[in-house]
Motif scaffolding. Structure first.
Motif, mmCIF file in Angstrom:
data_model
loop_
_atom_site.group_PDB
_atom_site.id
_atom_site.type_symbol
_atom_site.label_atom_id
_atom_site.label_comp_id
_atom_site.label_asym_id
_atom_site.label_seq_id
_atom_site.Cartn_x
_atom_site.Cartn_y
_atom_site.Cartn_z
ATOM 1 N N PRO A 45 0.817 -1.234 0.000
ATOM 2 C CA PRO A 45 0.000 0.000 0.000
ATOM 3 C C PRO A 45 0.839 1.267 0.000
ATOM 4 O O PRO A 45 0.522 2.233 -0.702
ATOM 5 C CB PRO A 45 -0.830 -0.150 1.270
ATOM 6 C CG PRO A 45 -0.937 -1.621 1.488
ATOM 7 C CD PRO A 45 0.365 -2.195 1.025
ATOM 8 N N ASP A 46 1.925 1.277 0.805
ATOM 9 C CA ASP A 46 2.778 2.467 0.833
ATOM 10 C C ASP A 46 3.450 2.707 -0.517
ATOM 11 O O ASP A 46 3.640 3.850 -0.938
ATOM 12 C CB ASP A 46 3.856 2.317 1.920
ATOM 13 C CG ASP A 46 3.266 2.369 3.323
ATOM 14 O OD1 ASP A 46 2.103 2.812 3.447
ATOM 15 O OD2 ASP A 46 3.960 1.958 4.269
ATOM 16 N N ASP A 77 1.992 9.379 -6.013
ATOM 17 C CA ASP A 77 2.527 10.722 -5.782
ATOM 18 C C ASP A 77 3.609 11.067 -6.800
ATOM 19 O O ASP A 77 3.698 12.210 -7.270
ATOM 20 C CB ASP A 77 3.091 10.829 -4.364
ATOM 21 C CG ASP A 77 2.004 10.741 -3.298
ATOM 22 O OD1 ASP A 77 0.831 10.980 -3.642
ATOM 23 O OD2 ASP A 77 2.340 10.434 -2.133
ATOM 24 N N LEU A 78 4.444 10.064 -7.139
ATOM 25 C CA LEU A 78 5.506 10.296 -8.111
ATOM 26 C C LEU A 78 4.933 10.621 -9.485
ATOM 27 O O LEU A 78 5.409 11.536 -10.181
ATOM 28 C CB LEU A 78 6.399 9.052 -8.192
ATOM 29 C CG LEU A 78 7.570 9.108 -9.182
ATOM 30 C CD1 LEU A 78 8.519 10.250 -8.841
ATOM 31 C CD2 LEU A 78 8.319 7.775 -9.201
ATOM 32 N N MET A 79 3.894 9.895 -9.882
ATOM 33 C CA MET A 79 3.258 10.153 -11.172
ATOM 34 C C MET A 79 2.639 11.549 -11.212
ATOM 35 O O MET A 79 2.812 12.297 -12.181
ATOM 36 C CB MET A 79 2.174 9.105 -11.441
ATOM 37 C CG MET A 79 2.700 7.716 -11.703
ATOM 38 S SD MET A 79 1.319 6.554 -11.955
ATOM 39 C CE MET A 79 2.206 5.003 -12.049
ATOM 40 N N LYS A 80 1.935 11.899 -10.151
ATOM 41 C CA LYS A 80 1.284 13.215 -10.103
ATOM 42 C C LYS A 80 2.319 14.331 -10.135
ATOM 43 O O LYS A 80 2.152 15.335 -10.828
ATOM 44 C CB LYS A 80 0.428 13.322 -8.852
ATOM 45 C CG LYS A 80 -0.804 12.423 -8.847
ATOM 46 C CD LYS A 80 -1.547 12.561 -7.532
ATOM 47 C CE LYS A 80 -2.770 11.649 -7.487
ATOM 48 N NZ LYS A 80 -3.470 11.732 -6.179
ATOM 49 N N PHE A 98 -5.602 2.653 -8.312
ATOM 50 C CA PHE A 98 -5.360 3.613 -7.237
ATOM 51 C C PHE A 98 -5.927 4.985 -7.593
ATOM 52 O O PHE A 98 -6.518 5.662 -6.756
ATOM 53 C CB PHE A 98 -3.857 3.712 -6.966
ATOM 54 C CG PHE A 98 -3.528 4.292 -5.612
ATOM 55 C CD1 PHE A 98 -3.581 3.503 -4.467
ATOM 56 C CD2 PHE A 98 -3.176 5.623 -5.479
ATOM 57 C CE1 PHE A 98 -3.281 4.037 -3.224
ATOM 58 C CE2 PHE A 98 -2.872 6.170 -4.253
ATOM 59 C CZ PHE A 98 -2.932 5.373 -3.114
ATOM 60 N N LEU A 99 -5.751 5.384 -8.845
ATOM 61 C CA LEU A 99 -6.296 6.664 -9.305
ATOM 62 C C LEU A 99 -7.680 6.509 -9.929
ATOM 63 O O LEU A 99 -8.334 7.515 -10.237
ATOM 64 C CB LEU A 99 -5.339 7.302 -10.320
ATOM 65 C CG LEU A 99 -3.921 7.577 -9.794
ATOM 66 C CD1 LEU A 99 -3.050 8.133 -10.912
ATOM 67 C CD2 LEU A 99 -3.970 8.548 -8.623
#
Length: 365
Positions: free
Chosen positions: A253-254, A261-264, A301-302
């Motif tokens: 999950p982490d 977060d990296l993609m965003k 996730f998104l």
């Protein structure tokens, strides 16, 4: 895109035609070799233009030819007129043509092969090859768009394509060196040289599969003609395939949250969505995450597929930019500037994101 695939197919068919004609002539099939010789002559005249239009269209991300670009196919239509069986056309000396083909001089056949004089072929075709080869390299090297809108993998592919095509086109002029030579060793060495070069290219590509992935081997989404590759193709088409779990991908999950977060962060800071040809394989390559894991994070996730996710960034960019540029640019111009390949895709994405069409949306604002 369909346009690029079609242009590329003409180039391959032209090369296939050269090989096929040589094989038919070598096998002494006298009944059919005139048919194949005439069949592929118009393709030979279309291939140089397709080479140029493929490279420039790839860089610009065009989905259709512009009106003036159809003039590039004038030699193709003249070649069709040339090979048609007109009653007033002179008789073709096929035995002489066969002799020159066997000497590996397909590019420089000096016998008249149709309606127009012999120079139409032995001067016209080499001129087209060299002219479009030079024009393509000049256009690509001088283009500023390639640095702004083409991804790193896209640049590798287009330069690989140009170098490979240039090599094989220039080797076509090798028979000029041995024009008066009667030594069969030269022809054997020429064929061997081509085979070794082709083998070297195949070995190189085997170690650089991303050169083909997404650019040569692609699938076309029928809804809006955008190119969709890899795992995301199956997401878009919603194939009946079991969903891969995070456990099978060894993602905690982490780690899912960190990847998200990296993609965003990459999308917000680098703005790759402004590149019309940016695909999920490019994203994976830039952030150093496997393609299938990128696809899983975006889907699960998104909660979106890659196409909708990247189009959401484009729509946000459009909504911010259009009010600032509306006095000097149209909606369509800002849409292309936002990274959309076609207006149909833009309007569909805008309606999907906002529930309204652009004019209605800004009138409410």
């Amino acid at each position: 895109m369909k346009l690029l695939n079609r242009l590329l197919s003409v180039i391959f068919i032209s090369r296939f035609g050269q090989v096929l004609v040589f094989l038919v002539v070598s096998s002494n099939e006298k009944a059919i070799y005139p048919f194949f010789c005439q069949l592929f002559i118009p393709v030979y005249y279309a291939a140089p233009a397709c080479f140029y239009l493929y490279a420039t269209g790839f860089i610009a991300g065009r989905t259709r030819l512009q009106k003036f670009e159809w003039f590039h196919f004038v030699p193709f239509f003249l070649a069709i007129v040339h090979v048609l069986p007109w009653s007033f056309s002179p008789a073709v000396k096929w035995d002489a043509i066969v002799a020159q083909i066997l000497e590996n001089k397909q590019l420089f056949i000096t016998e008249q092969s149709g309606l127009f004089p012999s120079w139409f072929y032995y001067l016209g075709r080499p001129f087209l090859l060299l002219a479009y080869l030079v024009a393509t390299w000049v256009t690509v090297l001088k283009s500023k768009v390639i640095d702004e809108k083409v991804s790193a993998d896209g640049k590798k592919w287009i330069y690989f394509f140009l170098r490979t095509a240039t090599f094989f086109q220039l080797t076509s002029f090798f028979p000029l060196v041995i024009w008066n030579s009667e030594e069969p060793l030269f022809n054997a060495l020429f064929i061997l040289f081509n085979c070794v070069a082709l083998l070297a290219i195949v070995i190189f590509v085997m170690h650089q599969p991303k050169l083909f992935y997404g650019y040569l081997f692609v699938a076309v989404d029928m809804e809006d003609n955008e190119t969709v590759v890899g795992d995301d193709r199956e997401e878009v088409k919603k194939l009946a395939k079991p969903v891969v779990s995070a456990k099978k991908l060894n993602l905690m999950p982490d780690q899912l949250s960190a990847y998200s977060d990296l993609m965003k962060s990459f999308m917000e800071n680098k703005k790759p969505y402004l590149q019309p040809n940016f695909q999920i394989v490019d994203l994976a390559n830039e952030i150093n995450i496997p393609v299938h894991q990128c696809s899983f994070v975006i889907n699960n996730f998104l909660k979106r597929n890659f196409r909708d996710w990247i189009n959401s960034y484009r729509i946000d960019f459009f909504i911010k930019e259009y009010p600032l540029k509306s006095n000097r640019m149209t909606i369509e111009a800002v849409a292309y500037e936002s990274g959309f390949k076609s207006l149909t895709t833009f309007y569909n994405a805008f309606k999907k994101e906002t529930g309204l069409m652009p004019k209605a949306f800004f009138s409410q604002k």
